[in-house]
Motif scaffolding. Structure first.
Motif, PDB file in Angstrom:
ATOM      1  N   ILE A 136       0.800  -1.224   0.000  1.00 43.90           N
ATOM      2  CA  ILE A 136       0.000   0.000   0.000  1.00 43.90           C
ATOM      3  C   ILE A 136       0.833   1.275   0.000  1.00 43.90           C
ATOM      4  O   ILE A 136       0.301   2.353  -0.266  1.00 43.90           O
ATOM      5  CB  ILE A 136      -0.984   0.033   1.183  1.00 43.90           C
ATOM      6  N   LEU A 137       2.117   1.164   0.252  1.00 44.01           N
ATOM      7  CA  LEU A 137       2.961   2.360   0.306  1.00 44.01           C
ATOM      8  C   LEU A 137       2.776   3.271  -0.914  1.00 44.01           C
ATOM      9  O   LEU A 137       2.637   4.495  -0.757  1.00 44.01           O
ATOM     10  CB  LEU A 137       4.434   1.963   0.459  1.00 44.01           C
ATOM     11  N   PRO A 138       2.735   2.732  -2.147  1.00 37.25           N
ATOM     12  CA  PRO A 138       2.594   3.625  -3.307  1.00 37.25           C
ATOM     13  C   PRO A 138       1.268   4.382  -3.362  1.00 37.25           C
ATOM     14  O   PRO A 138       1.145   5.343  -4.125  1.00 37.25           O
ATOM     15  CB  PRO A 138       2.715   2.651  -4.498  1.00 37.25           C
ATOM     16  N   GLN A 139       0.294   3.976  -2.560  1.00 37.35           N
ATOM     17  CA  GLN A 139      -1.004   4.658  -2.567  1.00 37.35           C
ATOM     18  C   GLN A 139      -1.037   5.870  -1.629  1.00 37.35           C
ATOM     19  O   GLN A 139      -1.983   6.657  -1.665  1.00 37.35           O
ATOM     20  CB  GLN A 139      -2.115   3.685  -2.161  1.00 37.35           C
ATOM     21  N   ILE A 140      -0.009   6.020  -0.798  1.00 44.59           N
ATOM     22  CA  ILE A 140       0.019   7.115   0.163  1.00 44.59           C
ATOM     23  C   ILE A 140       0.572   8.370  -0.507  1.00 44.59           C
ATOM     24  O   ILE A 140       1.645   8.333  -1.108  1.00 44.59           O
ATOM     25  CB  ILE A 140       0.909   6.758   1.374  1.00 44.59           C
ATOM     26  N   PRO A 141      -0.149   9.491  -0.436  1.00 45.29           N
ATOM     27  CA  PRO A 141       0.410  10.744  -0.974  1.00 45.29           C
ATOM     28  C   PRO A 141       1.763  11.027  -0.320  1.00 45.29           C
ATOM     29  O   PRO A 141       1.883  10.968   0.905  1.00 45.29           O
ATOM     30  CB  PRO A 141      -0.638  11.792  -0.575  1.00 45.29           C
ATOM     31  N   ILE A 142       2.749  11.321  -1.117  1.00 50.46           N
ATOM     32  CA  ILE A 142       4.107  11.423  -0.586  1.00 50.46           C
ATOM     33  C   ILE A 142       4.245  12.561   0.424  1.00 50.46           C
ATOM     34  O   ILE A 142       5.090  12.515   1.310  1.00 50.46           O
ATOM     35  CB  ILE A 142       5.135  11.551  -1.725  1.00 50.46           C
ATOM     36  N   HIS A 143       3.379  13.579   0.330  1.00 51.44           N
ATOM     37  CA  HIS A 143       3.454  14.685   1.281  1.00 51.44           C
ATOM     38  C   HIS A 143       2.822  14.326   2.633  1.00 51.44           C
ATOM     39  O   HIS A 143       2.835  15.140   3.558  1.00 51.44           O
ATOM     40  CB  HIS A 143       2.790  15.941   0.712  1.00 51.44           C
ATOM     41  N   GLN A 144       2.287  13.084   2.753  1.00 51.97           N
ATOM     42  CA  GLN A 144       1.741  12.615   4.025  1.00 51.97           C
ATOM     43  C   GLN A 144       2.528  11.422   4.575  1.00 51.97           C
ATOM     44  O   GLN A 144       2.078  10.724   5.468  1.00 51.97           O
ATOM     45  CB  GLN A 144       0.271  12.205   3.861  1.00 51.97           C
ATOM     46  N   LEU A 145       3.726  11.221   4.069  1.00 52.43           N
ATOM     47  CA  LEU A 145       4.504  10.030   4.393  1.00 52.43           C
ATOM     48  C   LEU A 145       5.630  10.332   5.386  1.00 52.43           C
ATOM     49  O   LEU A 145       6.334  11.328   5.266  1.00 52.43           O
ATOM     50  CB  LEU A 145       5.101   9.460   3.100  1.00 52.43           C
ATOM     51  N   LEU A 146       5.793   9.437   6.367  1.00 50.88           N
ATOM     52  CA  LEU A 146       6.912   9.480   7.300  1.00 50.88           C
ATOM     53  C   LEU A 146       7.462   8.072   7.467  1.00 50.88           C
ATOM     54  O   LEU A 146       6.806   7.093   7.076  1.00 50.88           O
ATOM     55  CB  LEU A 146       6.470  10.013   8.666  1.00 50.88           C
ATOM     56  N   LEU A 147       8.655   7.975   8.075  1.00 48.09           N
ATOM     57  CA  LEU A 147       9.295   6.679   8.275  1.00 48.09           C
ATOM     58  C   LEU A 147       9.749   6.543   9.722  1.00 48.09           C
ATOM     59  O   LEU A 147       9.996   7.539  10.404  1.00 48.09           O
ATOM     60  CB  LEU A 147      10.483   6.519   7.324  1.00 48.09           C
ATOM     61  N   GLU A 148       9.876   5.295  10.181  1.00 47.01           N
ATOM     62  CA  GLU A 148      10.205   5.030  11.582  1.00 47.01           C
ATOM     63  C   GLU A 148      10.902   3.687  11.728  1.00 47.01           C
ATOM     64  O   GLU A 148      10.820   2.823  10.844  1.00 47.01           O
ATOM     65  CB  GLU A 148       8.925   5.004  12.420  1.00 47.01           C
ATOM     66  N   THR A 149      11.570   3.513  12.871  1.00 48.14           N
ATOM     67  CA  THR A 149      12.159   2.207  13.187  1.00 48.14           C
ATOM     68  C   THR A 149      11.419   1.497  14.317  1.00 48.14           C
ATOM     69  O   THR A 149      11.605   0.305  14.527  1.00 48.14           O
ATOM     70  CB  THR A 149      13.642   2.353  13.590  1.00 48.14           C
ATOM     71  N   ASP A 150      10.600   2.225  15.082  1.00 46.39           N
ATOM     72  CA  ASP A 150       9.797   1.663  16.165  1.00 46.39           C
ATOM     73  C   ASP A 150      10.706   0.943  17.175  1.00 46.39           C
ATOM     74  O   ASP A 150      11.666   1.518  17.653  1.00 46.39           O
ATOM     75  CB  ASP A 150       8.713   0.754  15.597  1.00 46.39           C
ATOM     76  N   ASP A 151      10.417  -0.327  17.466  1.00 49.21           N
ATOM     77  CA  ASP A 151      11.210  -1.041  18.477  1.00 49.21           C
ATOM     78  C   ASP A 151      12.236  -1.988  17.863  1.00 49.21           C
ATOM     79  O   ASP A 151      12.764  -2.868  18.529  1.00 49.21           O
ATOM     80  CB  ASP A 151      10.295  -1.811  19.423  1.00 49.21           C
ATOM     81  N   THR A 152      12.535  -1.815  16.573  1.00 41.30           N
ATOM     82  CA  THR A 152      13.514  -2.672  15.906  1.00 41.30           C
ATOM     83  C   THR A 152      14.894  -2.019  15.948  1.00 41.30           C
ATOM     84  O   THR A 152      15.018  -0.815  16.195  1.00 41.30           O
ATOM     85  CB  THR A 152      13.145  -2.906  14.436  1.00 41.30           C
ATOM     86  N   ASP A 153      15.918  -2.809  15.662  1.00 43.55           N
ATOM     87  CA  ASP A 153      17.264  -2.237  15.539  1.00 43.55           C
ATOM     88  C   ASP A 153      17.667  -2.111  14.069  1.00 43.55           C
ATOM     89  O   ASP A 153      18.849  -1.972  13.747  1.00 43.55           O
ATOM     90  CB  ASP A 153      18.282  -3.071  16.313  1.00 43.55           C
ATOM     91  N   ILE A 154      16.687  -2.137  13.185  1.00 43.18           N
ATOM     92  CA  ILE A 154      16.937  -1.919  11.760  1.00 43.18           C
ATOM     93  C   ILE A 154      17.223  -0.442  11.530  1.00 43.18           C
ATOM     94  O   ILE A 154      16.587   0.426  12.129  1.00 43.18           O
ATOM     95  CB  ILE A 154      15.715  -2.381  10.936  1.00 43.18           C
ATOM     96  N   SER A 155      18.156  -0.136  10.677  1.00 36.71           N
ATOM     97  CA  SER A 155      18.539   1.261  10.475  1.00 36.71           C
ATOM     98  C   SER A 155      17.457   2.011   9.701  1.00 36.71           C
ATOM     99  O   SER A 155      16.812   1.468   8.801  1.00 36.71           O
ATOM    100  CB  SER A 155      19.870   1.353   9.719  1.00 36.71           C
ATOM    101  N   ILE A 156      17.284   3.271  10.058  1.00 35.15           N
ATOM    102  CA  ILE A 156      16.329   4.104   9.332  1.00 35.15           C
ATOM    103  C   ILE A 156      16.793   4.302   7.883  1.00 35.15           C
ATOM    104  O   ILE A 156      15.974   4.440   6.966  1.00 35.15           O
ATOM    105  CB  ILE A 156      16.124   5.467  10.046  1.00 35.15           C
ATOM    106  N   GLN A 157      18.103   4.255   7.667  1.00 32.24           N
ATOM    107  CA  GLN A 157      18.622   4.412   6.306  1.00 32.24           C
ATOM    108  C   GLN A 157      18.117   3.288   5.390  1.00 32.24           C
ATOM    109  O   GLN A 157      17.790   3.528   4.222  1.00 32.24           O
ATOM    110  CB  GLN A 157      20.150   4.436   6.311  1.00 32.24           C
ATOM    111  N   SER A 158      18.065   2.058   5.911  1.00 31.29           N
ATOM    112  CA  SER A 158      17.600   0.938   5.086  1.00 31.29           C
ATOM    113  C   SER A 158      16.115   1.068   4.769  1.00 31.29           C
ATOM    114  O   SER A 158      15.663   0.684   3.679  1.00 31.29           O
ATOM    115  CB  SER A 158      17.886  -0.401   5.779  1.00 31.29           C
ATOM    116  N   ILE A 159      15.348   1.621   5.688  1.00 28.02           N
ATOM    117  CA  ILE A 159      13.919   1.839   5.442  1.00 28.02           C
ATOM    118  C   ILE A 159      13.736   2.932   4.395  1.00 28.02           C
ATOM    119  O   ILE A 159      12.912   2.809   3.478  1.00 28.02           O
ATOM    120  CB  ILE A 159      13.203   2.171   6.761  1.00 28.02           C
TER     121      ILE A 159
END
Length: 213
Positions: free
Chosen positions: A161-184
């Motif tokens: 569903i990511l492509p359906q989100i207007p890009i001006h309403q999009l944010l990114l997060e890592t939450d409780d994972t140790d995955i890098s925000i850069q990879s997201i």
């Protein structure tokens, strides 16, 4: 180039990453330059009035730039009616102190929408991994949708569903994972077929529309 992580539980001081660390009301909130604080729906107790009083006191700190993670989770059905009262009060706090809301919503979309109609501050629906029918109304209201590590999974709903989100309403997060925000970031830009630099600048613009930092 900076990366913006709008919701993390980890205290990772990383160069070129601006992160909002979620802290609990029982925590020492000294860690992390930017923080959010709230009563998670999983943690709602019968004595919620006491916790709300503590929360309001902590919200006044300059280090706290958002209220949350707060919201509703129908999987914790035994406290659902209490969750609604606590969520509504946190919306009131957010309005009073003019701090954005970071919202947890699980199988309670209509109830969340009803209560969020009271919000007079920017709203972020965090950890989006739901079918379009569940989140379309949030998009229509102009709320921000935050995507995390789920988009790294090939068959995830989040990824679809990511492509359906207007890009001006999009944010990114890592939450409780140790995955890098850069990879997201990298995965999101690839899925949206957007140049990485242009994508980073858009997320930065979205972030600063919400958070006055």
């Amino acid at each position: 180039m900076k990366y913006y992580d709008c919701h993390t539980y980890l205290d990772m001081q990383i160069e070129d990453v601006v992160a909002i660390r979620n802290v609990q009301i029982s925590e020492d909130s000294a860690l992390g330059k930017y923080q959010s604080i709230g009563i998670h729906p999983w943690n709602v107790q019968a004595d919620f009035e006491t916790e709300l009083a503590i929360l309001e006191e902590k919200i006044t700190s300059d280090a706290i730039i958002a209220v949350g993670e707060c919201g509703l989770d129908r999987l914790h059905f035994e406290t659902f009616e209490l969750q609604k009262k606590v969520f509504q009060q946190q919306i009131t706090f957010a309005n009073k102190y003019q701090k954005p809301l970071i919202v947890h919503c699980v199988k309670a979309f209509s109830e969340c929408l009803q209560l969020l109609s009271l919000a007079k501050v920017p709203v972020i629906i965090h950890g989006v991994n739901n079918k379009w029918d569940s989140i379309a109304a949030f998009v229509d209201r102009g709320y921000f949708l935050s995507f995390g590590a789920a988009i790294l999974k090939v068959n995830s709903i989040s990824r679809k569903i990511l492509p359906q989100i207007p890009i001006h309403q999009l944010l990114l997060e890592t939450d409780d994972t140790d995955i890098s925000i850069q990879s997201i970031y990298q995965t999101a830009a690839s899925l949206l077929t957007i140049d990485s630099e242009a994508f980073n600048l858009q997320i930065e613009s979205n972030f600063h529309k919400i958070f006055q930092i």
